[in-house]
Scaffold this motif. Structure first.
Motif, PDB file in Angstrom:
ATOM      1  N   ALA A  74       0.221  18.987   2.076  1.00 41.23           N
ATOM      2  CA  ALA A  74       0.974  17.772   1.761  1.00 41.23           C
ATOM      3  C   ALA A  74       2.048  18.087   0.723  1.00 41.23           C
ATOM      4  O   ALA A  74       1.957  19.061  -0.017  1.00 41.23           O
ATOM      5  CB  ALA A  74       0.044  16.695   1.225  1.00 41.23           C
ATOM      6  N   ILE A  75       3.077  17.241   0.685  1.00 36.96           N
ATOM      7  CA  ILE A  75       4.179  17.409  -0.265  1.00 36.96           C
ATOM      8  C   ILE A  75       3.776  16.735  -1.576  1.00 36.96           C
ATOM      9  O   ILE A  75       3.401  15.561  -1.596  1.00 36.96           O
ATOM     10  CB  ILE A  75       5.468  16.781   0.287  1.00 36.96           C
ATOM     11  N   GLU A  76       3.850  17.492  -2.661  1.00 35.05           N
ATOM     12  CA  GLU A  76       3.500  16.965  -3.985  1.00 35.05           C
ATOM     13  C   GLU A  76       4.570  15.967  -4.431  1.00 35.05           C
ATOM     14  O   GLU A  76       5.760  16.255  -4.382  1.00 35.05           O
ATOM     15  CB  GLU A  76       3.430  18.103  -5.007  1.00 35.05           C
ATOM     16  N   GLY A  77       4.158  14.794  -4.855  1.00 34.86           N
ATOM     17  CA  GLY A  77       5.085  13.804  -5.396  1.00 34.86           C
ATOM     18  C   GLY A  77       5.745  12.921  -4.360  1.00 34.86           C
ATOM     19  O   GLY A  77       6.455  11.989  -4.719  1.00 34.86           O
ATOM     20  N   ALA A  78       5.546  13.172  -3.087  1.00 36.92           N
ATOM     21  CA  ALA A  78       6.145  12.339  -2.045  1.00 36.92           C
ATOM     22  C   ALA A  78       5.180  11.227  -1.671  1.00 36.92           C
ATOM     23  O   ALA A  78       3.966  11.403  -1.715  1.00 36.92           O
ATOM     24  CB  ALA A  78       6.478  13.181  -0.821  1.00 36.92           C
ATOM     25  N   SER A  79       5.723  10.066  -1.319  1.00 34.99           N
ATOM     26  CA  SER A  79       4.871   8.954  -0.910  1.00 34.99           C
ATOM     27  C   SER A  79       5.625   8.043   0.057  1.00 34.99           C
ATOM     28  O   SER A  79       6.857   8.060   0.119  1.00 34.99           O
ATOM     29  CB  SER A  79       4.396   8.145  -2.114  1.00 34.99           C
ATOM     30  N   VAL A  80       4.865   7.265   0.804  1.00 32.71           N
ATOM     31  CA  VAL A  80       5.415   6.285   1.735  1.00 32.71           C
ATOM     32  C   VAL A  80       4.849   4.928   1.339  1.00 32.71           C
ATOM     33  O   VAL A  80       3.636   4.768   1.223  1.00 32.71           O
ATOM     34  CB  VAL A  80       5.033   6.634   3.192  1.00 32.71           C
ATOM     35  N   GLU A  81       5.743   3.954   1.100  1.00 32.00           N
ATOM     36  CA  GLU A  81       5.322   2.615   0.711  1.00 32.00           C
ATOM     37  C   GLU A  81       5.357   1.719   1.939  1.00 32.00           C
ATOM     38  O   GLU A  81       6.299   1.765   2.725  1.00 32.00           O
ATOM     39  CB  GLU A  81       6.233   2.035  -0.378  1.00 32.00           C
ATOM     40  N   ALA A  82       4.326   0.875   2.082  1.00 36.66           N
ATOM     41  CA  ALA A  82       4.235  -0.024   3.224  1.00 36.66           C
ATOM     42  C   ALA A  82       3.671  -1.360   2.772  1.00 36.66           C
ATOM     43  O   ALA A  82       3.098  -1.486   1.685  1.00 36.66           O
ATOM     44  CB  ALA A  82       3.354   0.583   4.305  1.00 36.66           C
ATOM     45  N   LYS A  83       3.827  -2.366   3.640  1.00 40.30           N
ATOM     46  CA  LYS A  83       3.300  -3.695   3.388  1.00 40.30           C
ATOM     47  C   LYS A  83       2.401  -4.070   4.562  1.00 40.30           C
ATOM     48  O   LYS A  83       2.765  -3.869   5.720  1.00 40.30           O
ATOM     49  CB  LYS A  83       4.446  -4.701   3.266  1.00 40.30           C
ATOM     50  N   VAL A  84       1.210  -4.606   4.256  1.00 39.10           N
ATOM     51  CA  VAL A  84       0.268  -5.024   5.296  1.00 39.10           C
ATOM     52  C   VAL A  84       0.736  -6.366   5.856  1.00 39.10           C
ATOM     53  O   VAL A  84       0.866  -7.345   5.117  1.00 39.10           O
ATOM     54  CB  VAL A  84      -1.163  -5.141   4.719  1.00 39.10           C
ATOM     55  N   LEU A  85       0.997  -6.409   7.164  1.00 40.67           N
ATOM     56  CA  LEU A  85       1.439  -7.651   7.794  1.00 40.67           C
ATOM     57  C   LEU A  85       0.263  -8.491   8.266  1.00 40.67           C
ATOM     58  O   LEU A  85       0.177  -9.678   7.954  1.00 40.67           O
ATOM     59  CB  LEU A  85       2.363  -7.346   8.980  1.00 40.67           C
ATOM     60  N   GLN A  86      -0.651  -7.886   9.036  1.00 42.70           N
ATOM     61  CA  GLN A  86      -1.788  -8.645   9.539  1.00 42.70           C
ATOM     62  C   GLN A  86      -2.908  -7.722   9.998  1.00 42.70           C
ATOM     63  O   GLN A  86      -2.680  -6.546  10.261  1.00 42.70           O
ATOM     64  CB  GLN A  86      -1.364  -9.546  10.698  1.00 42.70           C
ATOM     65  N   HIS A  87      -4.112  -8.288  10.061  1.00 44.01           N
ATOM     66  CA  HIS A  87      -5.268  -7.597  10.613  1.00 44.01           C
ATOM     67  C   HIS A  87      -5.529  -8.212  11.986  1.00 44.01           C
ATOM     68  O   HIS A  87      -5.491  -9.436  12.145  1.00 44.01           O
ATOM     69  CB  HIS A  87      -6.491  -7.766   9.719  1.00 44.01           C
ATOM     70  N   LEU A  88      -5.798  -7.386  12.970  1.00 37.84           N
ATOM     71  CA  LEU A  88      -6.020  -7.872  14.315  1.00 37.84           C
ATOM     72  C   LEU A  88      -6.927  -6.928  15.077  1.00 37.84           C
ATOM     73  O   LEU A  88      -7.333  -5.891  14.555  1.00 37.84           O
ATOM     74  CB  LEU A  88      -4.684  -8.042  15.051  1.00 37.84           C
ATOM     75  N   LYS A  89      -7.270  -7.319  16.298  1.00 35.49           N
ATOM     76  CA  LYS A  89      -8.084  -6.474  17.160  1.00 35.49           C
ATOM     77  C   LYS A  89      -7.219  -5.974  18.310  1.00 35.49           C
ATOM     78  O   LYS A  89      -6.349  -6.686  18.806  1.00 35.49           O
ATOM     79  CB  LYS A  89      -9.273  -7.257  17.714  1.00 35.49           C
ATOM     80  N   GLY A  90      -7.499  -4.747  18.734  1.00 30.59           N
ATOM     81  CA  GLY A  90      -6.751  -4.152  19.831  1.00 30.59           C
ATOM     82  C   GLY A  90      -7.226  -4.663  21.176  1.00 30.59           C
ATOM     83  O   GLY A  90      -8.095  -5.532  21.280  1.00 30.59           O
ATOM     84  N   VAL A  96       0.859  -1.176   0.000  1.00 29.39           N
ATOM     85  CA  VAL A  96       0.000   0.000   0.000  1.00 29.39           C
ATOM     86  C   VAL A  96       0.901   1.234   0.000  1.00 29.39           C
ATOM     87  O   VAL A  96       2.014   1.212   0.519  1.00 29.39           O
ATOM     88  CB  VAL A  96      -0.958  -0.029   1.225  1.00 29.39           C
ATOM     89  N   SER A  97       0.415   2.295  -0.637  1.00 29.72           N
ATOM     90  CA  SER A  97       1.177   3.535  -0.729  1.00 29.72           C
ATOM     91  C   SER A  97       0.333   4.675  -0.169  1.00 29.72           C
ATOM     92  O   SER A  97      -0.861   4.771  -0.443  1.00 29.72           O
ATOM     93  CB  SER A  97       1.539   3.817  -2.189  1.00 29.72           C
ATOM     94  N   PHE A  98       0.964   5.533   0.626  1.00 24.50           N
ATOM     95  CA  PHE A  98       0.296   6.681   1.221  1.00 24.50           C
ATOM     96  C   PHE A  98       0.879   7.950   0.610  1.00 24.50           C
ATOM     97  O   PHE A  98       2.086   8.181   0.676  1.00 24.50           O
ATOM     98  CB  PHE A  98       0.473   6.680   2.740  1.00 24.50           C
ATOM     99  N   ASP A  99      -0.003   8.780   0.025  1.00 24.36           N
ATOM    100  CA  ASP A  99       0.457   9.978  -0.679  1.00 24.36           C
ATOM    101  C   ASP A  99       0.381  11.239   0.164  1.00 24.36           C
ATOM    102  O   ASP A  99       0.934  12.260  -0.211  1.00 24.36           O
ATOM    103  CB  ASP A  99      -0.371  10.178  -1.949  1.00 24.36           C
ATOM    104  N   LYS A 100      -0.307  11.206   1.273  1.00 22.18           N
ATOM    105  CA  LYS A 100      -0.481  12.405   2.086  1.00 22.18           C
ATOM    106  C   LYS A 100       0.690  12.534   3.072  1.00 22.18           C
ATOM    107  O   LYS A 100       0.557  12.295   4.275  1.00 22.18           O
ATOM    108  CB  LYS A 100      -1.810  12.370   2.819  1.00 22.18           C
ATOM    109  N   VAL A 101       1.860  12.907   2.541  1.00 17.51           N
ATOM    110  CA  VAL A 101       3.070  13.086   3.340  1.00 17.51           C
ATOM    111  C   VAL A 101       3.154  14.560   3.711  1.00 17.51           C
ATOM    112  O   VAL A 101       3.184  15.432   2.850  1.00 17.51           O
ATOM    113  CB  VAL A 101       4.322  12.646   2.545  1.00 17.51           C
ATOM    114  N   LEU A 102       3.194  14.839   5.014  1.00 13.32           N
ATOM    115  CA  LEU A 102       3.171  16.215   5.493  1.00 13.32           C
ATOM    116  C   LEU A 102       4.562  16.801   5.683  1.00 13.32           C
ATOM    117  O   LEU A 102       4.761  17.996   5.519  1.00 13.32           O
ATOM    118  CB  LEU A 102       2.402  16.282   6.813  1.00 13.32           C
TER     119      LEU A 102
END
Length: 143
Positions: A53-69, A33-39
């Motif tokens: 937000a910074i134009e053209g900046a992004s943060v790439e991540a990988k989903v590890l797991q879904h869980l409950k808090g 997943v990629s997040f484009d709203k980098v402040l």
């Protein structure tokens, strides 16, 4: 290198290989997943600040797991009325790992200008002028 990014309505300070718990995302486990709203991006002291937000900046991540808090107990009571309500809640979370921060196309923030300090003579002259200025008199009226 770190960045401040908005993910699912919350702001997080992230860096490479950091594991973060965020509100539940719709992506499947193992997907990227990629997040484009980098402040803000800090690259070894070079700070780039977005508006908002910074134009053209992004943060790439990988989903590890879904869980409950952890369980949160909500208990309401009105004393002397016999009113008691007990309720519980567990937040749905997603654990992600940050794989990279890209700040391509980002403009660097202008360096701050040095503040020129006033000379001691200027301060002394202003103080002398303030002493010489006539002060407004309070009129004392009694009825």
């Amino acid at each position: 290198m770190y960045a401040i990014v908005e993910i699912a309505g919350q702001q997080f300070k992230v860096s490479k290989d950091l594991k973060v718990y965020v509100h539940r995302l719709a992506n499947e486990e193992g997907s990227k997943v990629s997040f484009d709203k980098v402040l803000l991006v800090d690259d070894n002291g070079n700070i780039t600040l977005g508006a908002p937000a910074i134009e053209g900046a992004s943060v790439e991540a990988k989903v590890l797991q879904h869980l409950k808090g952890d369980k949160v107990i909500v208990f309401k009571k009105k004393r002397r009325k016999g009113y008691k309500k007990r309720n519980g809640h567990r937040q749905s979370l997603t654990q992600i790992v940050i794989e990279g921060i890209s700040a391509t196309g980002a403009k660097k923030a202008a360096p701050k200008k040095a503040v020129v300090e006033a000379d001691a003579t200027d301060v002394a002259e202003e103080a002398q002028k303030a002493k010489k200025a006539p002060k407004a008199k309070k009129e004392d009226t009694q009825d």
